[in-house]
Motif scaffolding. Structure first.
Motif, short mmCIF file in Angstrom:
data_model
loop_
_atom_site.label_atom_id
_atom_site.label_comp_id
_atom_site.label_asym_id
_atom_site.label_seq_id
_atom_site.Cartn_x
_atom_site.Cartn_y
_atom_site.Cartn_z
N LYS A 1 26.98 -68.50 -17.52
CA LYS A 1 26.18 -69.70 -17.28
C LYS A 1 26.22 -69.96 -15.78
N GLY A 2 25.07 -69.95 -15.15
CA GLY A 2 25.03 -70.09 -13.70
C GLY A 2 25.29 -68.75 -13.03
N GLN A 3 25.81 -68.81 -11.80
CA GLN A 3 25.97 -67.62 -10.98
C GLN A 3 27.36 -67.02 -11.02
N ASP A 4 28.34 -67.71 -11.53
CA ASP A 4 29.72 -67.24 -11.47
C ASP A 4 29.97 -66.15 -12.52
N ALA A 5 30.23 -64.93 -12.03
CA ALA A 5 30.52 -63.83 -12.94
C ALA A 5 31.98 -63.77 -13.32
N VAL A 6 32.84 -64.48 -12.58
CA VAL A 6 34.27 -64.54 -12.86
C VAL A 6 34.72 -65.98 -12.78
N ARG A 7 35.44 -66.42 -13.78
CA ARG A 7 35.98 -67.79 -13.81
C ARG A 7 37.48 -67.70 -14.00
#
Length: 363
Positions: free
Chosen positions: A345-351
């Motif tokens: 969701k959105g641009q973050d590929a790593v959380r």
């Protein structure tokens, strides 16, 4: 009018700073080291104009070749300044073969490039002995290389290294697999330390700390600081290939190098998925705790600069996590569950959840 050549003293290649005899002596030293890395597929030995390798004895049916090239960054400067040259060759091999195995491929052969201003045969032999050791550990053959003596380009005592590796994988077994999905599990494999990334920052941190390379390491007081930081990069080839072949369940692998978890995990994920990692699932190793405190770095900078104790991540279906972890443990690894894949969701590929700094961490 220029002076006639007959009026000048002879000027040889050695007078210009290049010693062909020293190069030949090094080649003789390398021969037995390379011979110990021999494996199926090797044709002949080193010393020719090119190395030869035959895929047929390796048993591949529909092989894709996988190639990688890399160096060891400014970790090399630390090896030069401390005189600790024995492990840097292992780093060189590791940085290449770990990149190959994450494609699901078996490393087959390796070549090295060693460049210096003036060749020190003894020192160069120590470096190449490390390269041979790394090749043995990875199961690939040291098939050739180049030693370049270039006076005027490198300062006295300096040298440079580059490595080149080629592997192969069956077309149908290439990683990452196309069936990655949300709920897949991310397993982590521990690093042996810094590996070969972040050393430009490390050297600045050490300089600011006022410590010397021979001072006791604040995070490992039984070792000098330089030696502790030079711990060679782990080579993950054998345990990963064993797990791949035993379980057929590995979906993706990511080698955690420059860019850390933040930049390397997305390299193996489709755009629709993100990796959710639990920083509470592990304790930050002492060397990284010291670096973080000494440089006053936040978690985001740490996670994008260093491996933070994780050298490799493995993505598997949730139902296969137990069997893959068991296979890795059988091969000597210590995997743990780091996180999972989720819908992006959105641009973050790593959380990330949790924190690298934990109050209960031992000093």
């Amino acid at each position: 009018m220029p002076t006639k050549s007959k009026d000048k003293a002879p000027l040889t290649y050695r007078d210009a700073g290049v010693d062909i005899d020293a190069g030949n002596a090094l080649v003789k030293t390398i021969g037995p080291l390379a011979a110990k890395t021999a494996r199926a597929g090797l044709v002949g030995g080193i010393g020719g104009f090119g190395g030869l390798f035959d895929l047929k004895p390796c048993g591949f049916k529909d092989a894709l070749l996988v190639a990688a090239t890399d160096g060891v960054g400014t970790k090399l400067k630390l090896a030069i300044e401390t005189g600790e040259h024995d492990g840097i060759g292992i780093d060189l091999v590791a940085m290449n073969v770990n990149d190959i195995v994450v494609q699901g491929a078996e490393p087959l052969f390796f070549l090295d490039y060693f460049a210096c201003g003036k060749l020190d045969v003894g020192m160069a032999a120590r470096v190449i002995a490390g390269i041979a050791e790394g090749c043995r550990e990875a199961g690939c053959v040291l098939i050739g290389g180049e030693t370049a003596e270039m006076p005027g380009l490198y300062a006295t005592g300096d040298y440079d290294l580059a490595g080149f590796a080629v592997g192969a994988v069956e077309r149908a077994e290439l990683l990452p697999r196309p069936d990655l999905e949300a709920t897949d599990v991310i397993l982590a494999l521990p690093s042996s330390g810094l590996h070969a990334n972040g050393f430009s920052l490390v050297r600045r941190i050490v300089e600011r700390s006022g410590l010397g390379w021979n001072d006791p390491a604040p995070f490992a007081k039984d070792k000098p600081l330089g030696a502790a930081l030079l711990m060679p990069t782990r080579i993950y080839v054998r345990p990963l290939l064993a797990a791949l072949r035993a379980t057929k369940a590995l979906k993706a692998l990511a080698h955690i190098t420059g860019g850390g978890l933040t930049d390397n995990i997305p390299r193996v994920l489709p755009d629709r998925l993100a990796a959710e990692n639990d920083l509470g699932s592990f304790h930050l190793p002492p060397v990284f705790r010291w670096l973080q405190a000494e440089a006053s770095l936040g978690d985001a900078e740490m996670l994008r600069t260093f491996n933070c104790g994780i050298g490799m991540v493995v993505v598997v279906a949730a139902k296969d996590a137990g069997s893959v972890a068991a296979s890795l443990r059988m091969a000597g690894e210590k995997p743990w569950r780091l996180g999972r894949l989720v819908e992006r969701k959105g641009q973050d590929a790593v959380r990330f959840t949790g924190s690298l700094i934990k109050e209960r961490q031992a000093p």
